[in-house]
Every structure is written in C-alpha cells, then in structure tokens.
Design a protein around this motif. Structure first.
Motif, PDB file in Angstrom:
ATOM      1  N   PHE A   2     -90.680  67.264 -26.421  1.00  0.00           N
ATOM      2  CA  PHE A   2     -91.138  66.820 -28.451  1.00  0.00           C
ATOM      3  C   PHE A   2     -92.478  66.973 -28.303  1.00  0.00           C
ATOM      4  O   PHE A   2     -93.316  67.104 -27.217  1.00  0.00           O
ATOM      5  N   THR A   3     -92.109  67.879 -29.416  1.00  0.00           N
ATOM      6  CA  THR A   3     -93.778  67.686 -29.831  1.00  0.00           C
ATOM      7  C   THR A   3     -94.706  66.346 -29.750  1.00  0.00           C
ATOM      8  O   THR A   3     -94.021  65.058 -30.353  1.00  0.00           O
ATOM      9  N   LYS A   4     -95.866  66.581 -30.445  1.00  0.00           N
ATOM     10  CA  LYS A   4     -96.510  64.916 -30.641  1.00  0.00           C
ATOM     11  C   LYS A   4     -95.855  64.726 -32.184  1.00  0.00           C
ATOM     12  O   LYS A   4     -95.898  63.255 -32.367  1.00  0.00           O
ATOM     13  N   THR A   9     -92.885  60.347 -34.882  1.00  0.00           N
ATOM     14  CA  THR A   9     -92.317  60.015 -36.000  1.00  0.00           C
ATOM     15  C   THR A   9     -91.104  58.666 -34.660  1.00  0.00           C
ATOM     16  O   THR A   9     -90.833  57.666 -36.391  1.00  0.00           O
ATOM     17  N   ILE A  10     -91.130  59.092 -33.377  1.00  0.00           N
ATOM     18  CA  ILE A  10     -89.876  58.138 -32.607  1.00  0.00           C
ATOM     19  C   ILE A  10     -90.653  56.824 -33.061  1.00  0.00           C
ATOM     20  O   ILE A  10     -90.040  56.147 -33.298  1.00  0.00           O
ATOM     21  N   LEU A  14     -90.008  53.158 -34.258  1.00  0.00           N
ATOM     22  CA  LEU A  14     -89.949  51.522 -33.742  1.00  0.00           C
ATOM     23  C   LEU A  14     -90.456  50.732 -34.155  1.00  0.00           C
ATOM     24  O   LEU A  14     -89.725  49.765 -33.989  1.00  0.00           O
ATOM     25  N   ILE A  15     -91.102  51.055 -34.957  1.00  0.00           N
ATOM     26  CA  ILE A  15     -92.415  50.114 -35.640  1.00  0.00           C
ATOM     27  C   ILE A  15     -91.250  49.220 -36.596  1.00  0.00           C
ATOM     28  O   ILE A  15     -91.339  48.219 -37.317  1.00  0.00           O
ATOM     29  N   ASP A  16     -90.872  50.470 -37.135  1.00  0.00           N
ATOM     30  CA  ASP A  16     -90.023  49.972 -39.168  1.00  0.00           C
ATOM     31  C   ASP A  16     -89.094  49.001 -38.448  1.00  0.00           C
ATOM     32  O   ASP A  16     -88.422  49.175 -39.470  1.00  0.00           O
ATOM     33  N   ILE A  17     -88.328  48.968 -37.194  1.00  0.00           N
ATOM     34  CA  ILE A  17     -86.682  48.558 -37.074  1.00  0.00           C
ATOM     35  C   ILE A  17     -86.693  47.321 -37.425  1.00  0.00           C
ATOM     36  O   ILE A  17     -87.184  46.571 -36.797  1.00  0.00           O
ATOM     37  N   LYS A  39     -93.775  53.022 -24.800  1.00  0.00           N
ATOM     38  CA  LYS A  39     -93.479  54.639 -23.203  1.00  0.00           C
ATOM     39  C   LYS A  39     -93.992  55.855 -24.362  1.00  0.00           C
ATOM     40  O   LYS A  39     -94.149  56.083 -24.353  1.00  0.00           O
ATOM     41  N   VAL A  40     -92.777  55.585 -25.575  1.00  0.00           N
ATOM     42  CA  VAL A  40     -93.720  56.366 -26.902  1.00  0.00           C
ATOM     43  C   VAL A  40     -94.919  57.040 -26.829  1.00  0.00           C
ATOM     44  O   VAL A  40     -95.962  57.889 -26.758  1.00  0.00           O
TER      45      VAL A  40
END
Length: 54
Positions: A2-4, A9-10, A14-17, A39-40
């Motif tokens: 993945f790019t930075k 974006t991931i 995950l914050i907004d889940i 981890k991300v």
C-alpha cells in the motif's frame, strides 16, 4: 503493498468505524479495531507495506 496515502485512508476509516460495525466484525477478526489502527499507524511510520508482518 500500500502507498502511504492508502494506509492513511485505511487508518482514518478505522477511526470512523461505528460501534455497531465493530460488533459485526469482532467475531471475524483476530484483533480489535484499535489494534488494527495501531498496526496501520506503525506501517505508515515505518514506511513498510501491508504484506509486512506488523
């Protein structure tokens, strides 16, 4: 790999889940959402890729 930008974006997703979504995936995942965020974040800071065992 993945790019930075993709990792950021991931991380943001995950914050907004929503709590109800966390409950739905909790049984499917071996780690919690906060652990996934960590981890991300570590991948972003290390410049590694998603195939790296974080």
């Amino acid at each position: 790999m993945f790019t930075k930008y993709e990792l950021a974006t991931i991380f943001e997703a995950l914050i907004d889940i929503k709590p109800e979504t966390r409950d739905l995936v909790k049984e499917e995942l071996s780690v919690s959402v906060p652990e996934l965020r960590a981890k991300v974040w570590r991948l972003i800071n290390e410049g590694g890729d998603a195939n790296h065992d974080a």
